[in-house]
Every structure is written in C-alpha cells, then in structure tokens.
Design a protein around this motif. Sequence first.
Motif, PDB file in Angstrom:
ATOM      1  N   ALA A 125      -8.762 -14.113   5.094  1.00  0.00           N
ATOM      2  CA  ALA A 125      -8.791 -12.667   5.308  1.00  0.00           C
ATOM      3  C   ALA A 125      -7.705 -12.238   6.295  1.00  0.00           C
ATOM      4  O   ALA A 125      -7.088 -11.179   6.131  1.00  0.00           O
ATOM      5  CB  ALA A 125     -10.167 -12.246   5.812  1.00  0.00           C
ATOM      6  N   SER A 126      -7.453 -13.052   7.312  1.00  0.00           N
ATOM      7  CA  SER A 126      -6.431 -12.688   8.299  1.00  0.00           C
ATOM      8  C   SER A 126      -5.039 -12.714   7.680  1.00  0.00           C
ATOM      9  O   SER A 126      -4.183 -11.888   8.021  1.00  0.00           O
ATOM     10  CB  SER A 126      -6.497 -13.636   9.500  1.00  0.00           C
ATOM     11  OG  SER A 126      -6.271 -14.983   9.108  1.00  0.00           O
ATOM     12  N   LEU A 127      -4.814 -13.633   6.741  1.00  0.00           N
ATOM     13  CA  LEU A 127      -3.514 -13.695   6.073  1.00  0.00           C
ATOM     14  C   LEU A 127      -3.336 -12.495   5.152  1.00  0.00           C
ATOM     15  O   LEU A 127      -2.265 -11.888   5.103  1.00  0.00           O
ATOM     16  CB  LEU A 127      -3.397 -15.001   5.284  1.00  0.00           C
ATOM     17  CG  LEU A 127      -2.066 -15.258   4.566  1.00  0.00           C
ATOM     18  CD1 LEU A 127      -0.893 -15.138   5.528  1.00  0.00           C
ATOM     19  CD2 LEU A 127      -2.083 -16.633   3.907  1.00  0.00           C
ATOM     20  N   LEU A 128      -4.388 -12.138   4.421  1.00  0.00           N
ATOM     21  CA  LEU A 128      -4.325 -10.959   3.551  1.00  0.00           C
ATOM     22  C   LEU A 128      -4.067  -9.699   4.372  1.00  0.00           C
ATOM     23  O   LEU A 128      -3.292  -8.831   3.969  1.00  0.00           O
ATOM     24  CB  LEU A 128      -5.627 -10.824   2.768  1.00  0.00           C
ATOM     25  CG  LEU A 128      -5.919 -11.915   1.738  1.00  0.00           C
ATOM     26  CD1 LEU A 128      -7.328 -11.748   1.180  1.00  0.00           C
ATOM     27  CD2 LEU A 128      -4.898 -11.889   0.603  1.00  0.00           C
ATOM     28  N   ALA A 129      -4.693  -9.624   5.546  1.00  0.00           N
ATOM     29  CA  ALA A 129      -4.493  -8.466   6.410  1.00  0.00           C
ATOM     30  C   ALA A 129      -3.056  -8.406   6.919  1.00  0.00           C
ATOM     31  O   ALA A 129      -2.458  -7.320   7.012  1.00  0.00           O
ATOM     32  CB  ALA A 129      -5.471  -8.508   7.580  1.00  0.00           C
ATOM     33  N   ALA A 130      -2.478  -9.567   7.244  1.00  0.00           N
ATOM     34  CA  ALA A 130      -1.086  -9.608   7.715  1.00  0.00           C
ATOM     35  C   ALA A 130      -0.144  -9.145   6.616  1.00  0.00           C
ATOM     36  O   ALA A 130       0.832  -8.425   6.873  1.00  0.00           O
ATOM     37  CB  ALA A 130      -0.732 -11.019   8.159  1.00  0.00           C
ATOM     38  N   ARG A 131      -0.412  -9.564   5.386  1.00  0.00           N
ATOM     39  CA  ARG A 131       0.419  -9.107   4.260  1.00  0.00           C
ATOM     40  C   ARG A 131       0.326  -7.595   4.096  1.00  0.00           C
ATOM     41  O   ARG A 131       1.338  -6.912   3.928  1.00  0.00           O
ATOM     42  CB  ARG A 131      -0.025  -9.794   2.982  1.00  0.00           C
ATOM     43  CG  ARG A 131       0.754  -9.334   1.741  1.00  0.00           C
ATOM     44  CD  ARG A 131      -0.034  -9.524   0.473  1.00  0.00           C
ATOM     45  NE  ARG A 131      -1.322  -8.823   0.527  1.00  0.00           N
ATOM     46  CZ  ARG A 131      -2.263  -8.977  -0.388  1.00  0.00           C
ATOM     47  NH1 ARG A 131      -2.095  -9.809  -1.397  1.00  0.00           N
ATOM     48  NH2 ARG A 131      -3.409  -8.302  -0.283  1.00  0.00           N
ATOM     49  N   ASP A 132      -0.892  -7.060   4.157  1.00  0.00           N
ATOM     50  CA  ASP A 132      -1.063  -5.621   3.976  1.00  0.00           C
ATOM     51  C   ASP A 132      -0.354  -4.840   5.080  1.00  0.00           C
ATOM     52  O   ASP A 132       0.272  -3.805   4.811  1.00  0.00           O
ATOM     53  CB  ASP A 132      -2.555  -5.270   3.962  1.00  0.00           C
ATOM     54  CG  ASP A 132      -3.263  -5.812   2.725  1.00  0.00           C
ATOM     55  OD1 ASP A 132      -2.568  -6.188   1.756  1.00  0.00           O
ATOM     56  OD2 ASP A 132      -4.511  -5.865   2.743  1.00  0.00           O
ATOM     57  N   ARG A 133      -0.435  -5.347   6.317  1.00  0.00           N
ATOM     58  CA  ARG A 133       0.264  -4.671   7.418  1.00  0.00           C
ATOM     59  C   ARG A 133       1.765  -4.670   7.194  1.00  0.00           C
ATOM     60  O   ARG A 133       2.444  -3.679   7.491  1.00  0.00           O
ATOM     61  CB  ARG A 133      -0.047  -5.359   8.756  1.00  0.00           C
ATOM     62  CG  ARG A 133      -1.435  -5.089   9.310  1.00  0.00           C
ATOM     63  CD  ARG A 133      -1.513  -5.504  10.778  1.00  0.00           C
ATOM     64  NE  ARG A 133      -1.136  -6.896  10.984  1.00  0.00           N
ATOM     65  CZ  ARG A 133      -1.977  -7.907  10.927  1.00  0.00           C
ATOM     66  NH1 ARG A 133      -3.260  -7.707  10.640  1.00  0.00           N
ATOM     67  NH2 ARG A 133      -1.565  -9.150  11.149  1.00  0.00           N
ATOM     68  N   ALA A 134       2.288  -5.778   6.671  1.00  0.00           N
ATOM     69  CA  ALA A 134       3.732  -5.880   6.461  1.00  0.00           C
ATOM     70  C   ALA A 134       4.238  -4.813   5.506  1.00  0.00           C
ATOM     71  O   ALA A 134       5.353  -4.295   5.672  1.00  0.00           O
ATOM     72  CB  ALA A 134       4.087  -7.273   5.942  1.00  0.00           C
ATOM     73  N   PHE A 135       3.420  -4.463   4.508  1.00  0.00           N
ATOM     74  CA  PHE A 135       3.869  -3.517   3.491  1.00  0.00           C
ATOM     75  C   PHE A 135       3.333  -2.106   3.692  1.00  0.00           C
ATOM     76  O   PHE A 135       3.501  -1.249   2.821  1.00  0.00           O
ATOM     77  CB  PHE A 135       3.518  -4.054   2.098  1.00  0.00           C
ATOM     78  CG  PHE A 135       4.312  -5.278   1.744  1.00  0.00           C
ATOM     79  CD1 PHE A 135       5.660  -5.188   1.445  1.00  0.00           C
ATOM     80  CD2 PHE A 135       3.729  -6.531   1.769  1.00  0.00           C
ATOM     81  CE1 PHE A 135       6.407  -6.313   1.154  1.00  0.00           C
ATOM     82  CE2 PHE A 135       4.464  -7.670   1.468  1.00  0.00           C
ATOM     83  CZ  PHE A 135       5.817  -7.553   1.163  1.00  0.00           C
ATOM     84  N   ASN A 136       2.713  -1.864   4.852  1.00  0.00           N
ATOM     85  CA  ASN A 136       2.282  -0.500   5.166  1.00  0.00           C
ATOM     86  C   ASN A 136       3.427   0.503   5.117  1.00  0.00           C
ATOM     87  O   ASN A 136       3.233   1.641   4.664  1.00  0.00           O
ATOM     88  CB  ASN A 136       1.610  -0.454   6.540  1.00  0.00           C
ATOM     89  CG  ASN A 136       0.155  -0.889   6.487  1.00  0.00           C
ATOM     90  OD1 ASN A 136      -0.457  -0.922   5.425  1.00  0.00           O
ATOM     91  ND2 ASN A 136      -0.401  -1.234   7.639  1.00  0.00           N
ATOM     92  N   PRO A 137       4.647   0.145   5.590  1.00  0.00           N
ATOM     93  CA  PRO A 137       5.749   1.112   5.503  1.00  0.00           C
ATOM     94  C   PRO A 137       6.026   1.581   4.081  1.00  0.00           C
ATOM     95  O   PRO A 137       6.383   2.744   3.868  1.00  0.00           O
ATOM     96  CB  PRO A 137       6.939   0.337   6.087  1.00  0.00           C
ATOM     97  CG  PRO A 137       6.320  -0.648   7.018  1.00  0.00           C
ATOM     98  CD  PRO A 137       5.046  -1.063   6.344  1.00  0.00           C
ATOM     99  N   ALA A 138       5.844   0.712   3.100  1.00  0.00           N
ATOM    100  CA  ALA A 138       6.088   1.105   1.714  1.00  0.00           C
ATOM    101  C   ALA A 138       5.101   2.175   1.278  1.00  0.00           C
ATOM    102  O   ALA A 138       5.474   3.191   0.665  1.00  0.00           O
ATOM    103  CB  ALA A 138       5.993  -0.114   0.792  1.00  0.00           C
ATOM    104  N   ALA A 139       3.826   1.990   1.597  1.00  0.00           N
ATOM    105  CA  ALA A 139       2.816   2.987   1.231  1.00  0.00           C
ATOM    106  C   ALA A 139       3.107   4.324   1.904  1.00  0.00           C
ATOM    107  O   ALA A 139       2.948   5.394   1.289  1.00  0.00           O
ATOM    108  CB  ALA A 139       1.424   2.486   1.613  1.00  0.00           C
ATOM    109  N   ALA A 140       3.562   4.273   3.157  1.00  0.00           N
ATOM    110  CA  ALA A 140       3.870   5.503   3.884  1.00  0.00           C
ATOM    111  C   ALA A 140       5.046   6.236   3.232  1.00  0.00           C
ATOM    112  O   ALA A 140       5.035   7.473   3.111  1.00  0.00           O
ATOM    113  CB  ALA A 140       4.191   5.193   5.341  1.00  0.00           C
TER     114      ALA A 140
END
Length: 203
Positions: A125-140
């Motif tokens: 879960a922590s790795l999945l969360a790190a991936r999602d954080r990395a691509f937050n700029p794209a969603a924004a």
Amino acid sequence: MNTTDSPRRPYHHGNLREALLDAAEIAIGSGPAYEISLRELARTVGVSHTSAQRHFANRRDLLDALAQRGFDRLGAALSEPPDAFALSFDARLVRLARSHVSFAIRHPTLHRWMSEAMSLADASASLLAARDRAFNPAAAIFADGQAQGAVIPGDPEHLGLASFAAVQGLIALSPGGRFGGVVLDTLVGDVIERIILGLRPRS
C-alpha cells in the motif's frame, strides 16, 4: 553481485538506510533485482548483516523501499515550478512528459525497477501511495485544463493515466533514450501533441 569490485563505502551514523539503498540501486544495474542479497549489500557498505536488518527486514523490504524512493524522486521531478501555472494546458503537459523522460534517462535501472515493482500482484500500500503521489501533478494539470475548456470531461486521474501510459511505453521501447536514432525529447513532443488532439472538447 561481486562485492570485490564495488567500492567500500564508509558508514556514517544515521546514514545506513540511504547507503544501503544507494548500493541496491547500483546492484540492480548489473543483474536481476531478486538476485540481490541484503547480506552482500551490507558488506559493500561496510556494516554487518544485523546492522542492515535494523533498517530492512529482508530483500523484498529493501527493494520496495528502493522503488518507493524512486517514485518520491520522480514526484519531485514532475512537480511544477510556480511560473508553470501561467502556461497553457498543452505546454504544461509537454513539460511534464519531458520531465518524466528526462528522469527515466538519468536513472534507467531505477526507473525500470519501479515499473517491475508496480507489476507485482502484492505491491504494498505504501508503494502504491508513493506512485499516486508522484503522478498527482498530472491529475492537477488535467483538472486545470478541464476548467479552462481545453480538455474533454472525465476523471482527470484517468485522463492523466492515458498520457502516462503513452510516455511509459515510449520509454520502454527506447533503450538508451533513442528510438530509431531519434532522441526521446523530440519524440515525446510528437506523442503528447497527438494525445492533446484527442483530448480536445468536441463541438
């Protein structure tokens, strides 16, 4: 991993975790990740296996941490400077894609391991969360593009995923940062241009 060919790094108190991750990043460049030995990495950085286990219980624990550190670095590379918000959606998306390509070219073995780690069925879960954080700029970027009327409606995270998949595929097909002799920095602009055309609102 041949420890006799690796420089022995001095261990400074409080820095062992990072030293082990640095050694692991070097090791995955010369062989499969799951051939890495935590004991050998400890020897490389000049500490005991017991000392290494205070930071990583086993090899999988260390490899997950390495992938997570990679996504943290990628997230920093993809974060936008303050003046980027004045740019158009098109310019921001091209900048984001080129930043992703640049990261992959600078850290090829780490980037490859990040992809492999995410393909595992039991990714943490922590790795999945790190991936999602990395691509937050794209969603924004996609959310802002929708607010400006430059992007079709839809979940901005899903739209960002389509762009990420295209760039990731281009990287995977381009060892050494080139495809057919053309540098990725040139190709990625063409790929994103076509994605942008597909994202334009229909009249």
